[in-house]
Design a protein around this motif. Sequence first.
Motif, PDB file in Angstrom:
ATOM      1  N   ALA A 122      32.120  33.963  46.481  1.00  0.00           N
ATOM      2  CA  ALA A 122      33.340  33.335  46.986  1.00  0.00           C
ATOM      3  C   ALA A 122      33.322  33.180  48.497  1.00  0.00           C
ATOM      4  O   ALA A 122      34.167  32.492  49.067  1.00  0.00           O
ATOM      5  N   THR A 123      32.357  33.802  49.159  1.00  0.00           N
ATOM      6  CA  THR A 123      32.259  33.743  50.618  1.00  0.00           C
ATOM      7  C   THR A 123      31.899  32.333  51.070  1.00  0.00           C
ATOM      8  O   THR A 123      30.978  31.715  50.524  1.00  0.00           O
ATOM      9  N   GLU A 124      32.612  31.817  52.048  1.00  0.00           N
ATOM     10  CA  GLU A 124      32.308  30.496  52.586  1.00  0.00           C
ATOM     11  C   GLU A 124      31.034  30.560  53.434  1.00  0.00           C
ATOM     12  O   GLU A 124      30.914  31.394  54.336  1.00  0.00           O
ATOM     13  N   VAL A 125      30.071  29.706  53.123  1.00  0.00           N
ATOM     14  CA  VAL A 125      28.815  29.621  53.886  1.00  0.00           C
ATOM     15  C   VAL A 125      28.547  28.161  54.199  1.00  0.00           C
ATOM     16  O   VAL A 125      29.044  27.258  53.530  1.00  0.00           O
ATOM     17  N   LYS A 126      27.729  27.920  55.216  1.00  0.00           N
ATOM     18  CA  LYS A 126      27.412  26.544  55.607  1.00  0.00           C
ATOM     19  C   LYS A 126      26.366  25.922  54.673  1.00  0.00           C
ATOM     20  O   LYS A 126      26.453  24.760  54.326  1.00  0.00           O
ATOM     21  N   ASN A 127      25.380  26.729  54.289  1.00  0.00           N
ATOM     22  CA  ASN A 127      24.279  26.231  53.480  1.00  0.00           C
ATOM     23  C   ASN A 127      24.428  26.695  52.031  1.00  0.00           C
ATOM     24  O   ASN A 127      23.746  27.612  51.572  1.00  0.00           O
ATOM     25  N   LYS A 128      25.335  26.065  51.296  1.00  0.00           N
ATOM     26  CA  LYS A 128      25.573  26.490  49.906  1.00  0.00           C
ATOM     27  C   LYS A 128      24.339  26.281  49.036  1.00  0.00           C
ATOM     28  O   LYS A 128      24.022  27.131  48.191  1.00  0.00           O
ATOM     29  N   GLU A 129      23.654  25.183  49.216  1.00  0.00           N
ATOM     30  CA  GLU A 129      22.481  24.904  48.394  1.00  0.00           C
ATOM     31  C   GLU A 129      21.400  25.957  48.612  1.00  0.00           C
ATOM     32  O   GLU A 129      20.802  26.458  47.647  1.00  0.00           O
ATOM     33  N   GLY A 130      21.151  26.322  49.869  1.00  0.00           N
ATOM     34  CA  GLY A 130      20.140  27.328  50.181  1.00  0.00           C
ATOM     35  C   GLY A 130      20.525  28.697  49.648  1.00  0.00           C
ATOM     36  O   GLY A 130      19.686  29.410  49.073  1.00  0.00           O
ATOM     37  N   VAL A 131      21.784  29.087  49.819  1.00  0.00           N
ATOM     38  CA  VAL A 131      22.256  30.384  49.325  1.00  0.00           C
ATOM     39  C   VAL A 131      22.181  30.433  47.804  1.00  0.00           C
ATOM     40  O   VAL A 131      21.741  31.429  47.219  1.00  0.00           O
ATOM     41  N   ALA A 132      22.579  29.349  47.150  1.00  0.00           N
ATOM     42  CA  ALA A 132      22.538  29.301  45.688  1.00  0.00           C
ATOM     43  C   ALA A 132      21.112  29.474  45.181  1.00  0.00           C
ATOM     44  O   ALA A 132      20.863  30.243  44.239  1.00  0.00           O
ATOM     45  N   GLU A 133      20.163  28.776  45.790  1.00  0.00           N
ATOM     46  CA  GLU A 133      18.769  28.877  45.352  1.00  0.00           C
ATOM     47  C   GLU A 133      18.217  30.272  45.596  1.00  0.00           C
ATOM     48  O   GLU A 133      17.497  30.835  44.761  1.00  0.00           O
ATOM     49  N   TYR A 134      18.563  30.858  46.747  1.00  0.00           N
ATOM     50  CA  TYR A 134      18.116  32.212  47.073  1.00  0.00           C
ATOM     51  C   TYR A 134      18.627  33.222  46.050  1.00  0.00           C
ATOM     52  O   TYR A 134      17.870  34.063  45.545  1.00  0.00           O
ATOM     53  N   VAL A 135      19.911  33.145  45.718  1.00  0.00           N
ATOM     54  CA  VAL A 135      20.500  34.091  44.765  1.00  0.00           C
ATOM     55  C   VAL A 135      19.943  33.859  43.359  1.00  0.00           C
ATOM     56  O   VAL A 135      19.675  34.817  42.630  1.00  0.00           O
ATOM     57  N   ASN A 136      19.752  32.602  42.984  1.00  0.00           N
ATOM     58  CA  ASN A 136      19.158  32.320  41.671  1.00  0.00           C
ATOM     59  C   ASN A 136      17.792  32.967  41.526  1.00  0.00           C
ATOM     60  O   ASN A 136      17.470  33.564  40.489  1.00  0.00           O
ATOM     61  N   GLN A 137      16.970  32.860  42.542  1.00  0.00           N
ATOM     62  CA  GLN A 137      15.638  33.461  42.507  1.00  0.00           C
ATOM     63  C   GLN A 137      15.712  34.979  42.490  1.00  0.00           C
ATOM     64  O   GLN A 137      14.944  35.643  41.779  1.00  0.00           O
ATOM     65  N   LEU A 138      16.671  35.528  43.237  1.00  0.00           N
ATOM     66  CA  LEU A 138      16.851  36.980  43.279  1.00  0.00           C
ATOM     67  C   LEU A 138      17.252  37.512  41.908  1.00  0.00           C
ATOM     68  O   LEU A 138      16.683  38.500  41.416  1.00  0.00           O
ATOM     69  N   ILE A 139      18.208  36.871  41.265  1.00  0.00           N
ATOM     70  CA  ILE A 139      18.666  37.312  39.946  1.00  0.00           C
ATOM     71  C   ILE A 139      17.566  37.136  38.907  1.00  0.00           C
ATOM     72  O   ILE A 139      17.369  37.990  38.038  1.00  0.00           O
ATOM     73  N   ALA A 140      16.820  36.024  39.006  1.00  0.00           N
ATOM     74  CA  ALA A 140      15.736  35.782  38.052  1.00  0.00           C
ATOM     75  C   ALA A 140      14.657  36.852  38.150  1.00  0.00           C
ATOM     76  O   ALA A 140      14.155  37.342  37.133  1.00  0.00           O
ATOM     77  N   SER A 141      14.321  37.260  39.374  1.00  0.00           N
ATOM     78  CA  SER A 141      13.281  38.283  39.554  1.00  0.00           C
ATOM     79  C   SER A 141      13.748  39.640  39.053  1.00  0.00           C
ATOM     80  O   SER A 141      12.977  40.399  38.468  1.00  0.00           O
ATOM     81  N   GLU A 142      15.031  39.961  39.243  1.00  0.00           N
ATOM     82  CA  GLU A 142      15.565  41.221  38.733  1.00  0.00           C
ATOM     83  C   GLU A 142      15.630  41.207  37.214  1.00  0.00           C
ATOM     84  O   GLU A 142      15.393  42.215  36.561  1.00  0.00           O
ATOM     85  N   GLY A 143      15.940  40.033  36.635  1.00  0.00           N
ATOM     86  CA  GLY A 143      16.016  39.913  35.186  1.00  0.00           C
ATOM     87  C   GLY A 143      14.691  40.134  34.507  1.00  0.00           C
ATOM     88  O   GLY A 143      14.619  40.622  33.380  1.00  0.00           O
ATOM     89  N   GLU A 144      13.592  39.782  35.176  1.00  0.00           N
ATOM     90  CA  GLU A 144      12.258  39.993  34.605  1.00  0.00           C
ATOM     91  C   GLU A 144      11.948  41.467  34.445  1.00  0.00           C
ATOM     92  O   GLU A 144      11.179  41.864  33.573  1.00  0.00           O
ATOM     93  N   ASP A 145      12.567  42.300  35.288  1.00  0.00           N
ATOM     94  CA  ASP A 145      12.305  43.743  35.244  1.00  0.00           C
ATOM     95  C   ASP A 145      13.266  44.485  34.328  1.00  0.00           C
ATOM     96  O   ASP A 145      13.006  45.620  33.948  1.00  0.00           O
ATOM     97  N   SER A 146      14.396  43.868  33.975  1.00  0.00           N
ATOM     98  CA  SER A 146      15.398  44.577  33.175  1.00  0.00           C
ATOM     99  C   SER A 146      16.015  43.635  32.152  1.00  0.00           C
ATOM    100  O   SER A 146      17.125  43.155  32.331  1.00  0.00           O
ATOM    101  N   THR A 147      15.284  43.337  31.096  1.00  0.00           N
ATOM    102  CA  THR A 147      15.779  42.482  30.020  1.00  0.00           C
ATOM    103  C   THR A 147      16.696  43.292  29.127  1.00  0.00           C
ATOM    104  O   THR A 147      16.497  44.478  28.937  1.00  0.00           O
ATOM    105  N   SER A 148      17.722  42.658  28.560  1.00  0.00           N
ATOM    106  CA  SER A 148      18.647  43.375  27.696  1.00  0.00           C
ATOM    107  C   SER A 148      17.952  43.838  26.427  1.00  0.00           C
ATOM    108  O   SER A 148      16.901  43.339  26.058  1.00  0.00           O
TER     109      SER A 148
END
Length: 259
Positions: free
Chosen positions: A66-92
């Motif tokens: 919800a935080t306002e940032v200037k580079n939404k596209e860059g932040v979104a891609e960064y977080v997507n990659q971060l979550i994807a890498s964490e998901g590889e280590d901890s699958t349900s």
Amino acid sequence: MIKKLIGFVIVLAFAFAPSLTSAQSLDPENNSGLTKVNTEQLTYEGESFELVTWEDENGEEIFTIATEVKNKEGVAEYVNQLIASEGEDSTSVNDSTSVNEKADNSIQGVEFPWDRSLSNTDTLGKFDWKPTGVNEQATLTPITSDSIYINAANFNAYYSGAGNADKMVVYYEYAFSGYSLYISHAPSLVLTGNTASWKSEAVTGTWFINTKSHWAESTSRLPTMTGVTLSGGADIYKGGNIYRPYNKAKKVTFPAPNA
């Protein structure tokens, strides 16, 4: 008489007071049907923001910003990659069990791995989804089964305009084609006929959502399965506008997946 009146007032006060079962119920940022479970401070290219983790009633995680940032596209891609890498280590538990069982059964037939990319933009609304899976053509039918297995995968959407969206909902479906099919799936999916689908709770006051699509598998002991069609998208509400980035009919043919 006065004591009886005071006692009556106290009883009424308790009877009409709001029920508070936990500290979480007092959180003014709680979305209906969702419970906040974590807040993490992150930084991307000098911009700091909060990544909030929610859980729905089925325990499924939804990540928001919800935080306002200037580079939404860059932040979104960064977080997507971060979550994807964490998901590889901890699958349900459900997903990891199904994937392992699928790998064990691969000697029963010929495997055809596949991947698809579904993305779309509707003015200020964007979504992206990259599901993967494996088709397996049985070599000993009807002793063994043909199958289409779809892996869990990250699914995300965001509002690229100024500020936050009023409300965001994301959804997807797998429509298996053929007959005499047996379809198994993650508990959160809803099965209607040969179609497994999922829709998130409405999330308010955010510009970014990341969650995951769930595993599903269709099997048949007869040569009757022809493929699966993948569809997904988001409804993003802002003021009087509704942005609907949506990608429909990404077909995966069986047994050999189309390009």
